[in-house]
Scaffold this motif. Structure first.
Motif, PDB file in Angstrom:
ATOM      1  N   ILE A 181       0.856  -1.179   0.000  1.00  0.00           N
ATOM      2  CA  ILE A 181       0.000   0.000   0.000  1.00  0.00           C
ATOM      3  C   ILE A 181       0.896   1.234   0.000  1.00  0.00           C
ATOM      4  O   ILE A 181       2.128   1.121   0.099  1.00  0.00           O
ATOM      5  CB  ILE A 181      -0.941   0.048   1.224  1.00  0.00           C
ATOM      6  N   SER A 182       0.288   2.391  -0.083  1.00  0.00           N
ATOM      7  CA  SER A 182       1.050   3.630   0.004  1.00  0.00           C
ATOM      8  C   SER A 182       1.622   3.805   1.404  1.00  0.00           C
ATOM      9  O   SER A 182       1.023   3.394   2.404  1.00  0.00           O
ATOM     10  CB  SER A 182       0.142   4.822  -0.329  1.00  0.00           C
ATOM     11  N   LEU A 183       2.777   4.418   1.472  1.00  0.00           N
ATOM     12  CA  LEU A 183       3.362   4.751   2.768  1.00  0.00           C
ATOM     13  C   LEU A 183       2.480   5.714   3.547  1.00  0.00           C
ATOM     14  O   LEU A 183       2.614   5.845   4.769  1.00  0.00           O
ATOM     15  CB  LEU A 183       4.753   5.371   2.569  1.00  0.00           C
ATOM     16  N   LEU A 184       1.569   6.380   2.863  1.00  0.00           N
ATOM     17  CA  LEU A 184       0.645   7.301   3.527  1.00  0.00           C
ATOM     18  C   LEU A 184      -0.569   6.588   4.103  1.00  0.00           C
ATOM     19  O   LEU A 184      -1.383   7.203   4.779  1.00  0.00           O
ATOM     20  CB  LEU A 184       0.187   8.385   2.547  1.00  0.00           C
ATOM     21  N   GLY A 185      -0.681   5.277   3.827  1.00  0.00           N
ATOM     22  CA  GLY A 185      -1.782   4.511   4.387  1.00  0.00           C
ATOM     23  C   GLY A 185      -2.679   3.901   3.328  1.00  0.00           C
ATOM     24  O   GLY A 185      -2.637   4.276   2.151  1.00  0.00           O
ATOM     25  N   ALA A 186      -3.469   2.927   3.746  1.00  0.00           N
ATOM     26  CA  ALA A 186      -4.388   2.251   2.827  1.00  0.00           C
ATOM     27  C   ALA A 186      -5.424   3.239   2.296  1.00  0.00           C
ATOM     28  O   ALA A 186      -5.961   4.056   3.026  1.00  0.00           O
ATOM     29  CB  ALA A 186      -5.080   1.092   3.551  1.00  0.00           C
ATOM     30  N   GLY A 187      -5.676   3.134   1.020  1.00  0.00           N
ATOM     31  CA  GLY A 187      -6.691   4.003   0.410  1.00  0.00           C
ATOM     32  C   GLY A 187      -6.272   5.451   0.277  1.00  0.00           C
ATOM     33  O   GLY A 187      -7.116   6.324   0.103  1.00  0.00           O
ATOM     34  N   ALA A 188      -4.946   5.708   0.356  1.00  0.00           N
ATOM     35  CA  ALA A 188      -4.472   7.104   0.337  1.00  0.00           C
ATOM     36  C   ALA A 188      -4.347   7.620  -1.089  1.00  0.00           C
ATOM     37  O   ALA A 188      -3.289   8.052  -1.518  1.00  0.00           O
ATOM     38  CB  ALA A 188      -3.128   7.204   1.062  1.00  0.00           C
ATOM     39  N   ILE A 189      -5.460   7.588  -1.827  1.00  0.00           N
ATOM     40  CA  ILE A 189      -5.410   8.002  -3.236  1.00  0.00           C
ATOM     41  C   ILE A 189      -5.185   9.504  -3.340  1.00  0.00           C
ATOM     42  O   ILE A 189      -4.147   9.971  -3.791  1.00  0.00           O
ATOM     43  CB  ILE A 189      -6.729   7.656  -3.960  1.00  0.00           C
ATOM     44  N   THR A 190      -6.194  10.231  -2.916  1.00  0.00           N
ATOM     45  CA  THR A 190      -6.116  11.669  -3.089  1.00  0.00           C
ATOM     46  C   THR A 190      -5.098  12.293  -2.148  1.00  0.00           C
ATOM     47  O   THR A 190      -4.602  13.376  -2.415  1.00  0.00           O
ATOM     48  CB  THR A 190      -7.494  12.312  -2.871  1.00  0.00           C
ATOM     49  N   ARG A 191      -4.788  11.613  -1.040  1.00  0.00           N
ATOM     50  CA  ARG A 191      -3.746  12.142  -0.159  1.00  0.00           C
ATOM     51  C   ARG A 191      -2.408  12.129  -0.877  1.00  0.00           C
ATOM     52  O   ARG A 191      -1.623  13.067  -0.768  1.00  0.00           O
ATOM     53  CB  ARG A 191      -3.674  11.344   1.140  1.00  0.00           C
ATOM     54  N   GLU A 192      -2.130  11.052  -1.631  1.00  0.00           N
ATOM     55  CA  GLU A 192      -0.901  11.035  -2.427  1.00  0.00           C
ATOM     56  C   GLU A 192      -0.914  12.135  -3.472  1.00  0.00           C
ATOM     57  O   GLU A 192       0.087  12.804  -3.704  1.00  0.00           O
ATOM     58  CB  GLU A 192      -0.718   9.672  -3.110  1.00  0.00           C
ATOM     59  N   HIS A 193      -2.069  12.327  -4.119  1.00  0.00           N
ATOM     60  CA  HIS A 193      -2.163  13.383  -5.130  1.00  0.00           C
ATOM     61  C   HIS A 193      -1.792  14.738  -4.528  1.00  0.00           C
ATOM     62  O   HIS A 193      -0.995  15.494  -5.100  1.00  0.00           O
ATOM     63  CB  HIS A 193      -3.587  13.451  -5.688  1.00  0.00           C
ATOM     64  N   SER A 194      -2.378  15.051  -3.383  1.00  0.00           N
ATOM     65  CA  SER A 194      -2.130  16.353  -2.766  1.00  0.00           C
ATOM     66  C   SER A 194      -0.730  16.430  -2.166  1.00  0.00           C
ATOM     67  O   SER A 194      -0.105  17.496  -2.166  1.00  0.00           O
ATOM     68  CB  SER A 194      -3.188  16.629  -1.694  1.00  0.00           C
ATOM     69  N   TYR A 195      -0.251  15.319  -1.666  1.00  0.00           N
ATOM     70  CA  TYR A 195       1.103  15.242  -1.107  1.00  0.00           C
ATOM     71  C   TYR A 195       2.132  15.577  -2.188  1.00  0.00           C
ATOM     72  O   TYR A 195       2.979  16.461  -2.013  1.00  0.00           O
ATOM     73  CB  TYR A 195       1.309  13.820  -0.587  1.00  0.00           C
ATOM     74  N   LEU A 196       2.019  14.890  -3.316  1.00  0.00           N
ATOM     75  CA  LEU A 196       2.920  15.161  -4.436  1.00  0.00           C
ATOM     76  C   LEU A 196       2.661  16.548  -5.019  1.00  0.00           C
ATOM     77  O   LEU A 196       3.579  17.212  -5.508  1.00  0.00           O
ATOM     78  CB  LEU A 196       2.743  14.096  -5.513  1.00  0.00           C
ATOM     79  N   GLY A 197       1.402  16.980  -4.942  1.00  0.00           N
ATOM     80  CA  GLY A 197       1.058  18.310  -5.429  1.00  0.00           C
ATOM     81  C   GLY A 197       1.762  19.406  -4.666  1.00  0.00           C
ATOM     82  O   GLY A 197       2.130  20.441  -5.240  1.00  0.00           O
ATOM     83  N   THR A 198       1.985  19.213  -3.360  1.00  0.00           N
ATOM     84  CA  THR A 198       2.734  20.192  -2.568  1.00  0.00           C
ATOM     85  C   THR A 198       4.142  20.352  -3.103  1.00  0.00           C
ATOM     86  O   THR A 198       4.659  21.470  -3.247  1.00  0.00           O
ATOM     87  CB  THR A 198       2.782  19.752  -1.089  1.00  0.00           C
ATOM     88  N   GLN A 199       4.782  19.239  -3.420  1.00  0.00           N
ATOM     89  CA  GLN A 199       6.158  19.297  -3.919  1.00  0.00           C
ATOM     90  C   GLN A 199       6.239  20.011  -5.259  1.00  0.00           C
ATOM     91  O   GLN A 199       7.146  20.822  -5.483  1.00  0.00           O
ATOM     92  CB  GLN A 199       6.728  17.880  -4.020  1.00  0.00           C
TER      93      GLN A 199
END
Length: 718
Positions: free
Chosen positions: A197-215
């Motif tokens: 799963i994502s290191l940000l947690g299970a089901g972290a779809i949009t969280r990854e999007h916004s996480y990468l979006g910050t960078q």
């Protein structure tokens, strides 16, 4: 039912009165209520204060846009508008990279009744692997092809709803290429191979999007660029297939897939028809309701440049486009109708009104039979493949059957796999190199910092005089706590607590900024009490977005603002308010900030020289550290400045403050870990050089993490 006597009722009322009375008094003392906005109707919506303020600014850009749209009367007007929007879109999202080899791989073939599925991988950028499946109907001859973009589900196009739409198109004779969006399906970017799963947690779809979006935002771009480029290269792949008719290309997707479909329809002129489901509404209605959504759905400074959903469709007129909208969707149906009306008018001017459609269904968010049948009919008409659009039963594949890579994720399937984070980090190195070159000429570099920080952060200089409403005072042992509501930006207010020593007439003063607001350290016996007992007036505001005014600031980036810049304006307003008082020594105003909110105080001090000293407790070392590392504490996301690395970083702001005194205690990396390296090794060599160049090396100092705030302020005011 048991009857209650008058005596029992009286006793109950007396008990209630006693409880209420004692909620305000403890042993004869009134319980403090330090909430400034309580019982004031005009300030009763503190949680939405920031969002409403930002919305009003956004609406001013839409008003200007609407005025331009209302003046479009002729075909020439439409063409000129399209040219303008095309340029804005490319400048906003781009620059796109050069096209490189797709290096397509077919990892498996599945034969089904009437069609086959090829599992494919291509590289939209070198090492940036896109997984997907191409569905090929039986039969000879070139066929129309549709790029299918998935919404926000972990399984992407493998989702039952999406497979049903895809297979209905395939049964009608369309070739369909369905790809995994970034952070979905087999393209999780921050992949944990052990937990799968994502290191940000299970089901972290949009969280990854916004996480990468910050960078990407720190580097001055949008993660939307990567989504769009994946799709453009998907069209490139389709054109390598002999089975595909290059003149009959379409795109469709729902929800987050609708976002991608709208983008690709706007950006890729090879696409002749687009069916966009559960996305199109219009930014005005979006901001009025649910607000900005996931990172890829927002262009860097998009609203500032007057971009809304209608532009994504009008820029391609008179090509064929259909909007599918649920009347109960969280994407406003009113906005969808208004957008359709505007787009329809534009198409009518081009004598192509029949090429734009709106299909509504009384449903929430998702595909319906009505949507599927209308999408099939739309593509059958506009991509020239006649047939019956009736929805059909289809046999769905299970997830394992549609797995493309050997490991289930591109980052583990390929040794050279890139991610959005790694690509952005490499591209941002050029920005950092440019900064380092500029820093070599210290004085010239510092001369530009103020203007660049003001422009990128969206800081607006406040009025010299800060209006205020006095809200009351509490007396504590040896000092008082005064409560004020200061006039903030626009219709916003700044709740402020002022801790005033009981003895003395002219005090040094510190503005105390905490990410959790003014009540975080305001209790008796706390840090603030220690400072006021040491002889300081302590001004503790809820800068906008904290405490009583805590709220969503996601609109800021869209309009060229930042929470940091707006909060910096609040800090300066507090400083101006303090200078109006006769018990404040205006030559001794300092600031202290904690953790993630430290960039706010840094920017405020750069903007206002009356803040003569600053102390930063547990500050972030730099924005660069967020960009150059895969992981960071995403609580920092609200305190970035979009595009900052194109012109400056936090160490540059510290250098600008020389020769004013700056104290740092407990410098932190992007994960919040203590940095114990030397200034040179940690990335603070530039402010050290800047202070040295102004013969004030002893005015910039790094203290241990556990140094007391009293000691730091004593050093600052010596």
């Amino acid at each position: 039912m048991k009857k209650i006597s008058v005596t029992e009722l009286l006793k109950a009322n007396l008990l209630i009165a006693f409880v209420i009375f004692n909620s305000y008094q403890v042993f004869g003392q009134e319980v403090e209520n330090l909430n400034v906005l309580d019982n004031w109707i005009n300030w009763s919506d503190g949680k939405n204060m920031l969002r409403l303020h930002l919305n009003q600014q956004a609406f001013s850009y839409f008003d200007q846009r609407d005025s331009e749209i209302n003046n479009i009367k002729t075909k020439t007007d439409v063409v000129n508008r399209q040219k303008k929007i095309k340029d804005v879109l490319w400048q906003t999202v781009g620059p796109f990279p050069e096209k490189t080899a797709l290096n397509t791989k077919v990892t498996g073939t599945i034969k089904k009744a009437g069609y086959k599925i090829e599992k494919i991988i291509y590289e939209s950028l070198p090492g940036f692997y896109v997984t997907g499946c191409i569905y090929l109907p039986d039969g000879k001859g070139k066929k129309p092809a549709i790029l299918f973009t998935s919404g926000h589900t972990m399984d992407a196009f493998r989702n039952k709803s999406y497979q049903t739409m895809i297979l209905n198109l395939v049964k009608k004779g369309f070739i369909v290429l369905a790809i995994d969006p970034i952070s979905q399906g087999e393209r999780i970017q921050l992949y944990d191979p052990d937990k799968k799963i994502s290191l940000l947690g299970a089901g972290a779809i949009t969280r990854e999007h916004s996480y990468l979006g910050t960078q990407t935002l720190i580097s001055g771009t949008s993660i939307a660029r990567y989504f769009i480029w994946d799709g453009i290269r998907g069209i490139d792949y389709l054109l390598t297939r002999d089975e595909v008719d290059p003149q009959r290309l379409g795109v469709t997707g729902q929800s987050g897939g609708g976002t991608q479909a709208a983008y690709l329809y706007a950006f890729d002129e090879r696409i002749k028809a687009g069916a966009i489901v559960n996305y199109i509404t219009g930014f005005r209605r979006l901001l009025e309701s649910i607000g900005p959504q996931d990172a890829e759905q927002n262009f860097y400074h998009g609203v500032l440049k007057g971009i809304t959903h209608a532009d994504l469709l009008e820029v391609r007129a008179p090509n064929s486009v259909m909007i599918c909208a649920g009347t109960r969707d969280f994407f406003s149906i009113q906005g969808a109708r208004e957008t359709y009306s505007e787009v329809k008018n534009m198409y009518n001017i081009l004598e192509a009104g029949s090429k734009v459609e709106l299909v509504e269904d009384d449903y929430g968010h998702g595909y319906t039979i009505k949507f599927r049948e209308n999408i099939c009919a739309f593509f059958q008409e506009h991509l020239d493949i006649p047939g019956n659009p009736k929805d059909e039963e289809v046999m769905l594949s299970d997830l394992s059957e549609l797995t493309v890579t050997k490991t289930g994720n591109t980052t583990t399937a390929f040794e050279n796999a890139e991610t959005v984070s790694s690509i952005n980090s490499k591209e941002s190195k050029k920005l950092v190199d440019n900064l380092n070159i500029s820093r070599k000429n210290i004085h010239a570099h510092l001369d530009n910092i103020h203007a660049k920080a003001q422009n990128l952060s969206g800081y607006i200089p406040p009025d010299v005089v800060t209006e205020s409403v006095f809200r009351g005072r509490y007396q504590r042992d040896g000092y008082s706590v005064e409560m004020y509501a200061l006039a903030g930006e626009g219709k916003c207010v700044i709740p402020l607590l002022l801790f005033v020593p009981g003895k003395g007439s002219l005090f040094p003063t510190v503005i105390y900024i905490h990410p959790h607001g003014k009540n975080a350290d305001s209790q008796t016996g706390g840090k603030i009490e220690q400072l006021v007992n040491a002889g300081y007036i302590v001004a503790v505001p809820d800068v906008i977005g904290t405490g009583e005014t805590e709220g969503n600031s996601s609109v800021a980036m869209l309009i060229g603002r930042s929470l940091v810049g707006i909060q910096a304006g609040d800090v300066v307003r507090v400083a101006n308010f303090l200078k109006q008082r006769n018990d404040v020594d205006a030559k001794k105003i300092g600031g202290i900030a904690f953790g993630k909110i430290c960039p706010t105080l840094l920017h405020a001090a750069v903007m206002d020289e009356s803040i003569q000293t600053i102390s930063l407790i547990d500050p972030l070392i730099s924005y660069q550290s967020i960009v150059e590392n895969k992981l960071f504490n995403d609580e920092l996301s609200n305190y970035i400045v979009a595009g900052s690395l194109t012109s400056y970083d936090l160490p540059d702001l510290i250098g600008y403050l020389s020769p004013r005194k700056v104290a740092l205690a407990g410098i932190r990396d992007q994960m919040g870990q203590l940095i114990t390296k030397s200034l040179e090794e940690s990335g603070l060599s530039f402010p050290k050089s800047a202070y040295s160049a102004k013969q004030s090396s002893n005015h910039f100092k790094v203290f241990p993490e556990n140094e007391s705030v009293s000691f730091l302020l004593k050093w600052c005011f010596e």
